[in-house]
Design a protein around this motif. Structure first.
Motif, PDB file in Angstrom:
ATOM      1  N   LEU A  97       0.824  -1.207   0.000  1.00  0.00           N
ATOM      2  CA  LEU A  97       0.000   0.000   0.000  1.00  0.00           C
ATOM      3  C   LEU A  97       0.858   1.257   0.000  1.00  0.00           C
ATOM      4  O   LEU A  97       0.510   2.260  -0.639  1.00  0.00           O
ATOM      5  CB  LEU A  97      -0.927   0.005   1.220  1.00  0.00           C
ATOM      6  CG  LEU A  97      -2.101  -0.985   1.196  1.00  0.00           C
ATOM      7  CD1 LEU A  97      -2.864  -0.929   2.511  1.00  0.00           C
ATOM      8  CD2 LEU A  97      -3.039  -0.687   0.039  1.00  0.00           C
ATOM      9  N   PHE A  98       1.986   1.206   0.710  1.00  0.00           N
ATOM     10  CA  PHE A  98       2.883   2.359   0.760  1.00  0.00           C
ATOM     11  C   PHE A  98       3.500   2.632  -0.608  1.00  0.00           C
ATOM     12  O   PHE A  98       3.654   3.789  -1.020  1.00  0.00           O
ATOM     13  CB  PHE A  98       3.979   2.112   1.798  1.00  0.00           C
ATOM     14  CG  PHE A  98       4.978   3.230   1.896  1.00  0.00           C
ATOM     15  CD1 PHE A  98       4.638   4.447   2.468  1.00  0.00           C
ATOM     16  CD2 PHE A  98       6.269   3.067   1.410  1.00  0.00           C
ATOM     17  CE1 PHE A  98       5.555   5.484   2.549  1.00  0.00           C
ATOM     18  CE2 PHE A  98       7.189   4.096   1.491  1.00  0.00           C
ATOM     19  CZ  PHE A  98       6.835   5.307   2.068  1.00  0.00           C
ATOM     20  N   ALA A  99       3.844   1.556  -1.324  1.00  0.00           N
ATOM     21  CA  ALA A  99       4.483   1.719  -2.634  1.00  0.00           C
ATOM     22  C   ALA A  99       3.475   1.878  -3.768  1.00  0.00           C
ATOM     23  O   ALA A  99       3.842   2.313  -4.862  1.00  0.00           O
ATOM     24  CB  ALA A  99       5.376   0.513  -2.930  1.00  0.00           C
ATOM     25  N   LYS A 105      -0.553   0.517 -13.026  1.00  0.00           N
ATOM     26  CA  LYS A 105      -1.640  -0.419 -12.744  1.00  0.00           C
ATOM     27  C   LYS A 105      -1.177  -1.873 -12.838  1.00  0.00           C
ATOM     28  O   LYS A 105      -1.498  -2.703 -11.990  1.00  0.00           O
ATOM     29  CB  LYS A 105      -2.794  -0.178 -13.724  1.00  0.00           C
ATOM     30  CG  LYS A 105      -3.532   1.139 -13.520  1.00  0.00           C
ATOM     31  CD  LYS A 105      -4.288   1.131 -12.210  1.00  0.00           C
ATOM     32  CE  LYS A 105      -5.104   2.410 -12.046  1.00  0.00           C
ATOM     33  NZ  LYS A 105      -5.830   2.444 -10.747  1.00  0.00           N
ATOM     34  N   LYS A 106      -0.397  -2.182 -13.886  1.00  0.00           N
ATOM     35  CA  LYS A 106       0.098  -3.551 -14.045  1.00  0.00           C
ATOM     36  C   LYS A 106       1.043  -3.935 -12.912  1.00  0.00           C
ATOM     37  O   LYS A 106       1.033  -5.066 -12.436  1.00  0.00           O
ATOM     38  CB  LYS A 106       0.797  -3.701 -15.398  1.00  0.00           C
ATOM     39  CG  LYS A 106      -0.147  -3.626 -16.592  1.00  0.00           C
ATOM     40  CD  LYS A 106       0.609  -3.838 -17.893  1.00  0.00           C
ATOM     41  CE  LYS A 106      -0.329  -3.800 -19.094  1.00  0.00           C
ATOM     42  NZ  LYS A 106       0.406  -3.986 -20.375  1.00  0.00           N
ATOM     43  N   LEU A 112       0.943  -7.303  -5.895  1.00  0.00           N
ATOM     44  CA  LEU A 112      -0.025  -7.685  -4.863  1.00  0.00           C
ATOM     45  C   LEU A 112       0.026  -9.181  -4.558  1.00  0.00           C
ATOM     46  O   LEU A 112      -0.264  -9.602  -3.439  1.00  0.00           O
ATOM     47  CB  LEU A 112      -1.440  -7.281  -5.298  1.00  0.00           C
ATOM     48  CG  LEU A 112      -2.571  -7.538  -4.295  1.00  0.00           C
ATOM     49  CD1 LEU A 112      -2.315  -6.795  -2.986  1.00  0.00           C
ATOM     50  CD2 LEU A 112      -3.914  -7.122  -4.884  1.00  0.00           C
ATOM     51  N   VAL A 113       0.425  -9.984  -5.531  1.00  0.00           N
ATOM     52  CA  VAL A 113       0.481 -11.437  -5.316  1.00  0.00           C
ATOM     53  C   VAL A 113       1.562 -11.825  -4.311  1.00  0.00           C
ATOM     54  O   VAL A 113       1.576 -12.956  -3.815  1.00  0.00           O
ATOM     55  CB  VAL A 113       0.737 -12.188  -6.647  1.00  0.00           C
ATOM     56  CG1 VAL A 113      -0.370 -11.915  -7.635  1.00  0.00           C
ATOM     57  CG2 VAL A 113       2.079 -11.806  -7.252  1.00  0.00           C
ATOM     58  N   PHE A 114       2.482 -10.904  -3.992  1.00  0.00           N
ATOM     59  CA  PHE A 114       3.524 -11.219  -3.017  1.00  0.00           C
ATOM     60  C   PHE A 114       2.972 -11.333  -1.600  1.00  0.00           C
ATOM     61  O   PHE A 114       3.585 -11.967  -0.742  1.00  0.00           O
ATOM     62  CB  PHE A 114       4.620 -10.145  -3.027  1.00  0.00           C
ATOM     63  CG  PHE A 114       5.366 -10.044  -4.325  1.00  0.00           C
ATOM     64  CD1 PHE A 114       5.497 -11.137  -5.149  1.00  0.00           C
ATOM     65  CD2 PHE A 114       5.947  -8.856  -4.723  1.00  0.00           C
ATOM     66  CE1 PHE A 114       6.181 -11.059  -6.355  1.00  0.00           C
ATOM     67  CE2 PHE A 114       6.644  -8.757  -5.918  1.00  0.00           C
ATOM     68  CZ  PHE A 114       6.755  -9.869  -6.741  1.00  0.00           C
ATOM     69  N   ARG A 185      10.918  -5.554  -8.266  1.00  0.00           N
ATOM     70  CA  ARG A 185       9.761  -5.327  -9.150  1.00  0.00           C
ATOM     71  C   ARG A 185       9.339  -3.863  -9.169  1.00  0.00           C
ATOM     72  O   ARG A 185       8.850  -3.378 -10.193  1.00  0.00           O
ATOM     73  CB  ARG A 185       8.592  -6.207  -8.684  1.00  0.00           C
ATOM     74  CG  ARG A 185       7.441  -6.281  -9.689  1.00  0.00           C
ATOM     75  CD  ARG A 185       7.866  -7.024 -10.919  1.00  0.00           C
ATOM     76  NE  ARG A 185       6.794  -7.135 -11.907  1.00  0.00           N
ATOM     77  CZ  ARG A 185       6.459  -6.202 -12.790  1.00  0.00           C
ATOM     78  NH1 ARG A 185       7.119  -5.053 -12.819  1.00  0.00           N
ATOM     79  NH2 ARG A 185       5.479  -6.386 -13.653  1.00  0.00           N
ATOM     80  N   ILE A 186       9.545  -3.164  -8.047  1.00  0.00           N
ATOM     81  CA  ILE A 186       9.162  -1.754  -8.017  1.00  0.00           C
ATOM     82  C   ILE A 186      10.354  -0.831  -8.301  1.00  0.00           C
ATOM     83  O   ILE A 186      10.238   0.387  -8.216  1.00  0.00           O
ATOM     84  CB  ILE A 186       8.517  -1.375  -6.663  1.00  0.00           C
ATOM     85  CG1 ILE A 186       9.506  -1.523  -5.502  1.00  0.00           C
ATOM     86  CG2 ILE A 186       7.276  -2.198  -6.409  1.00  0.00           C
ATOM     87  CD1 ILE A 186       8.940  -1.107  -4.157  1.00  0.00           C
TER      88      ILE A 186
END
Length: 252
Positions: A97-99, A105-106, A112-114, A185-186
């Motif tokens: 949520l913080f990131a 969107k992708k 989120l699956v992490f 990933r981010i």
């Protein structure tokens, strides 16, 4: 198009004070869930205690309380352990949520699956530390005690402190691939950085493996080698995640 999206995202970035406020809010939420987990964990402490005593590495494990506070402290230890398992995936969700505002969107859907995997890796770490590391460490200490001709008397506080001091650090280390994959990933971590700090990381992981196991080479290797393998898996996953992110940005 990419320049317009970059400019738009730059306009959406929050000032530093807002970032710190958001981080503070996420930490407070994690603390609230952890405290709630402690309260709920008190009700689950007795079944966990019964199971761990029955599944002990030795038969007829007789535990003794050497202080009036030992039983109370034991309840708190188990409550902490239960709350720890609950809080790990929630903390991962708060990190997401913080990131989230800085992600496309992708990327939001992909990262989120992490969150559920954080619970899976925590349980795998607990299983490995309890069924592999703990019996090995416990039986080693038993052997040393018998060689000295001493009679082993188990204090309940000492026994479970020994157990939990093994479970928590190893379970946290099993989250390493997931955290590195998420940060890659981010775009915060890169495979190049992980490769550059590989020797230092290996040294730290081996040192941790030596500290949480009995002082013999076999035990040290049985813990240190999986930790090093976890790091190498993390580097491989980081390359996949970082490459996928770069391709997504190029197509934008």
């Amino acid at each position: 198009m990419a320049e317009n999206q970059s400019a738009q995202r730059s306009d959406e970035w929050m000032p530093l004070t807002d970032h710190l406020g958001e981080l503070r809010k996420r930490i407070i939420f994690c603390l609230i869930v952890f405290v709630a987990g402690l309260i709920g964990g008190l009700f689950g402490s007795e079944p966990v205690f019964d199971y761990l005593v029955e599944a002990a590495p030795v038969n007829n494990l007789n535990l003794h309380a050497f202080s009036p506070w030992d039983a109370i402290g034991l309840y708190m230890k188990f409550a902490f352990l239960i709350s720890f398992v609950v809080a790990i995936p929630f903390a991962m969700f708060q990190l997401w949520l913080f990131a989230k505002p800085a992600l496309e969107k992708k990327e939001q859907k992909a990262t989120l699956v992490f969150v559920p995997w954080a619970l899976v890796m925590c349980l795998v770490g607990l299983a490995f530390s309890y069924f592999v590391v703990f019996p090995m460490a416990f039986l080693f200490t038993e052997k040393v005690t018998m060689n000295l001709g001493l009679e082993q008397t188990y204090g309940v506080a000492q026994y479970f402190s020994f157990l939990i001091n093994l479970l928590i650090p190893i379970s946290l280390l099993f989250e390493l691939p997931l955290v590195i994959l998420f940060l890659s990933r981010i775009g915060i971590l890169s495979p190049a950085l992980l490769v550059r700090i590989r020797k230092i990381s290996w040294l730290i992981l081996i040192a941790i493996g030596v500290m949480v196991t009995p002082p013999d080479v076999v035990s040290d290797l049985l813990v240190a080698v999986p930790l090093v393998l976890l790091y190498e898996i993390s580097v491989f996953l980081s390359k996949l995640a970082f490459g996928r992110r770069q391709r997504t940005l190029e197509r934008s």
